[in-house]
Design a protein around this motif. Sequence first.
Motif, PDB file in Angstrom:
ATOM      1  N   VAL A 282      -3.166  -1.463   8.358  1.00 47.36           N
ATOM      2  CA  VAL A 282      -4.403  -1.486   7.562  1.00 47.36           C
ATOM      3  C   VAL A 282      -5.572  -2.068   8.353  1.00 47.36           C
ATOM      4  O   VAL A 282      -6.724  -1.879   7.997  1.00 47.36           O
ATOM      5  CB  VAL A 282      -4.244  -2.260   6.230  1.00 47.36           C
ATOM      6  CG1 VAL A 282      -3.379  -1.488   5.269  1.00 47.36           C
ATOM      7  CG2 VAL A 282      -3.699  -3.639   6.470  1.00 47.36           C
TER       8      VAL A 282
ATOM      9  N   ARG B 220      -9.152   0.175   8.037  1.00 48.79           N
ATOM     10  CA  ARG B 220      -8.334   1.093   7.242  1.00 48.79           C
ATOM     11  C   ARG B 220      -7.340   1.761   8.190  1.00 48.79           C
ATOM     12  O   ARG B 220      -7.581   1.821   9.394  1.00 48.79           O
ATOM     13  CB  ARG B 220      -9.197   2.149   6.569  1.00 48.79           C
ATOM     14  CG  ARG B 220     -10.013   2.948   7.564  1.00 48.79           C
ATOM     15  CD  ARG B 220     -10.695   4.152   6.911  1.00 48.79           C
ATOM     16  NE  ARG B 220     -11.662   4.748   7.811  1.00 48.79           N
ATOM     17  CZ  ARG B 220     -11.362   5.547   8.841  1.00 48.79           C
ATOM     18  NH1 ARG B 220     -10.101   5.821   9.112  1.00 48.79           N
ATOM     19  NH2 ARG B 220     -12.300   6.050   9.612  1.00 48.79           N
TER      20      ARG B 220
ATOM     21  N   HIS C 295       0.838  -1.193   0.000  1.00 52.80           N
ATOM     22  CA  HIS C 295       0.000   0.000   0.000  1.00 52.80           C
ATOM     23  C   HIS C 295       0.875   1.245   0.000  1.00 52.80           C
ATOM     24  O   HIS C 295       1.760   1.370   0.830  1.00 52.80           O
ATOM     25  CB  HIS C 295      -0.894   0.017   1.249  1.00 52.80           C
ATOM     26  CG  HIS C 295      -1.653  -1.259   1.424  1.00 52.80           C
ATOM     27  ND1 HIS C 295      -2.850  -1.493   0.792  1.00 52.80           N
ATOM     28  CD2 HIS C 295      -1.363  -2.392   2.122  1.00 52.80           C
ATOM     29  CE1 HIS C 295      -3.278  -2.704   1.118  1.00 52.80           C
ATOM     30  NE2 HIS C 295      -2.385  -3.265   1.912  1.00 52.80           N
TER      31      HIS C 295
ATOM     32  N   ARG D 278       1.766   4.901   0.873  1.00 55.51           N
ATOM     33  CA  ARG D 278       1.388   5.857   1.905  1.00 55.51           C
ATOM     34  C   ARG D 278       2.573   6.786   2.172  1.00 55.51           C
ATOM     35  O   ARG D 278       3.719   6.436   1.905  1.00 55.51           O
ATOM     36  CB  ARG D 278       0.976   5.150   3.194  1.00 55.51           C
ATOM     37  CG  ARG D 278       2.153   4.520   3.868  1.00 55.51           C
ATOM     38  CD  ARG D 278       1.843   4.125   5.294  1.00 55.51           C
ATOM     39  NE  ARG D 278       3.065   3.615   5.903  1.00 55.51           N
ATOM     40  CZ  ARG D 278       3.095   2.800   6.931  1.00 55.51           C
ATOM     41  NH1 ARG D 278       1.981   2.402   7.471  1.00 55.51           N
ATOM     42  NH2 ARG D 278       4.242   2.401   7.431  1.00 55.51           N
TER      43      ARG D 278
END
Lengths: 385, 92, 433
Positions: free
Chosen positions: A266, A232, A87, A89
């Motif tokens: 997450v 999330r 992911h 970020r």
Amino acid sequence: MARSASLHVAVIGAGIVGAAAAHFLAAAGARVTLLDASGPAAGATGASDGAVSVASKKPGPMMDLARHARAFYGACEADGLLGGLFHRRSTFLVARTPLEADLVAEHGADLAAAGERVLDVDRPTLLSRIPGLGDGVCFALEIPDDGHALGYEITQRLLQGSGVTVRRNASVSEIVMRAGQAVGVAVRGDVLAADAVLVAAGMGSVGLLGLGDILIPRKGQMVVTDRAAAGRPAIDGHLMAASYLAAKRGIVRDNAHIGLVIDPLVTGQFLIGGSREEHRCDHTTDAVTISAILRDALDLYPPLRERRVLRTFAGVRTASRDGLPIIGPHPHLGGVTIATGFEGDGICLGPFMGAYAARMILGEAPGVDLSMLAPQRFSRVEALA
Amino acid sequence: MNPCFYWIDRPVSFRPGETIAAALLRAGIADLGAGGGIVPGRVFCGIGACQACVVAVLGEGAVEACLTPARPGMRLAPPPSLGPHHERAGHE
Amino acid sequence: MSEQAMSELPILVVGGGPAGVAAAVSLAEAGLRVLLVEQRERLGGAIHRQPAPDAPQIWRGPARHRRNWTQLTSRLERVAARIELRTSSVFLGVDGAGRFLCEDRRAGQVFARPVRAAIVAVGAVERIRPFEGWERPGVMSAGGAQVLLKETGRPPEGPIVVAGSGPLLLAVAAQLARAGNPPLAVLERGKPWSRPKALASLMMAGPQLAEAAAYATALALNRVPYRLDSEVLGVSEAGQGLAIRVRLGTVERVLQARQLLVHDGLEPNRVGISLPAPEADVPVVLAGDGREIVGADAALLDGQRAAAAVLARLGRAVPVAALEAALGKARAFQRDLADALKSPPTLPSPETMICRCEGRRYADFTALPAEASAREIRLMGRFGLGACQGRFCGPTLAELRGEPLPPASPPRWPLRPVSLAALASFSMDQTET
């Protein structure tokens, strides 16, 4: 292909590096047995934050390497191998004193010089991104192209359907040599024949290769909280304090030093670390260290006061004497390749380094020059002879 | 007149010395909301072990409803609650 | 630490139920100082859970339990000067430096106290055999419902079904009936008639048999059916309540109820509690149902036995033969009971929730490789990793795998989720050093 098809490789250590090497070796057609004293991700891989971060790296080869490694995650995510597990970020580098601000600014300049995007963030912007951030934060930079992956998930994905034979509870006692060439590994009295051996066993490599004066354990204590959000990340980026940069850049070396990171998982939980305790290889945690980490974390991000701590745990990083990973052929033992000493950077570097080790074992061009990481550097005298 | 606390915005009266769990159940509040969990919360084991009845006390943190004595005026909600800072966080 | 300083340290006793209080009283009567830590505001544990001040009086089970507790608390009062009581405090375990950590919930602080020895008497956790829908609101553990009933003096409203296995089903159902809301039915999974030998030896037990007879009478008077060889197959939402799919012998039915109370026996609450080597500087001894399920009567004796073990370590041998003999009887009774009600494990459907904390279903478990290590089951399966720390899914997985999940090594603390702010304000309590 002709070479790899007949090749049997024994990979020792089922952490992220060993699993990645095993995966790419098998993908190239080699027969691979992955052996671990415990099981996949049982060591530092399963006890670490998941920062795939260039922002945290020391300037120089590590910063460049991390950029390659992060790009490799991106490519593996795109081609499906690591789909859904990596992911993007931001990392926020944050300072709470003028001295720390200087350090963050200097580190930002180093990152920019290495080609990394570095964004200035003023306090209102910062607060809109990380609501509730502590009043003490006086300077921050955003590194927008960093990412996150969980070491144990990556390890599992790399092994899933890879064709690699995984042997759990298979502690390798010895690499079997004949005429200066590795011919197998000894597991509980049995010999598993192999044409090549990759040692990616972290501190477990010490006993196999006699690297006792080169590899140093560095324990890190960490905390996992309950969920601050449902499914999330609870905040919009990874918080990395200047104290962490100070440790990574080698400015502070003190077992009581806390290099603070607040990592939004997450799952909605936070992972908060950590200590850097040299020559400690036990996995215990203690209330003095954990409470020091939490006090610092509360100062940086006060909304944590409403969280609960679910677990404390410790991981043992395997560091090398000179702070750089060790990857390349063993200088004396033919057919033996080493990949260890990633310290706290194994999750970030793992897949890339595993792929690199695989190419090296297959005799293919490595693509990047990592000769400065070769084990050779620790035996310069012999190398010159 | 019994004192009361608030479950989200609803006043819930309780008897002094009673736990939050007892008061919620008497008020007919069995579903404690999914909150940050995956499954809705509910009072289950009664001894603080199962963690299914954890509720957020605004401004304080999360507690097991079955262990925690009710106090007048406390504001409770399904966890997680990040407090006022996060009410305006712009997450999707 | 000097020997004298050491000898002034208290013995830590964790848990204010019958075993913990019996241990604390025995130690204090022997002249030792005790630090007694209890998570609630008042002593009593699950069995002697005290009613809230204004709660209506209800039938609280057999008189001998109340008598035992009254006797114990009056002994406690006589030695109160030597017992420091910390209520609203949760034991968090022992950290890597050997500190005994507790969270004082009232003060919002984690503290550690140097102690000479520790007795951990944190009771039992109920075992739950999962079925589809067991995680829904409206489903409660029978023991949980029982302690709430004791606390409030009021039974839950609406129709109730009690199901699972074990003597607690009877006790809870009888108490609900006497409190004014008899359950629709009690469903016992076991088939004791198929185990005549165990049944016969159970008939020899004195006080327990009388207790069971009292419960059975309460159920009969209220016309509550007690069905053997019966179980819940699944639960779904139905209007304001639950539709409970049950098997009664060979027949399937759907019962409508507001509450379903479930219970499948007891498990010592031992998650994360590791015992050091017997010769360790600070010995740790388990007591009561937290050591072995022995029941409330024997828990008193087991608390005394634990105190005797600590005294022996301090060089003050106490005779324990009579205690051991009585405990042996309790153990035999529990074994016969378990044997009489024993039933083969039921395979959950793929959709059945196994780990409520992390929302993991049986299908997630079967998707793990058969040879997965305990670590992989935790990290990749996310079983045993949630807020309850495996206290509920642990026994289920142990039954399904045929062997328990090995505990995390080294033992982890906190044993229970702890306020981050309280842990951040951790301080060594200096008053004792």
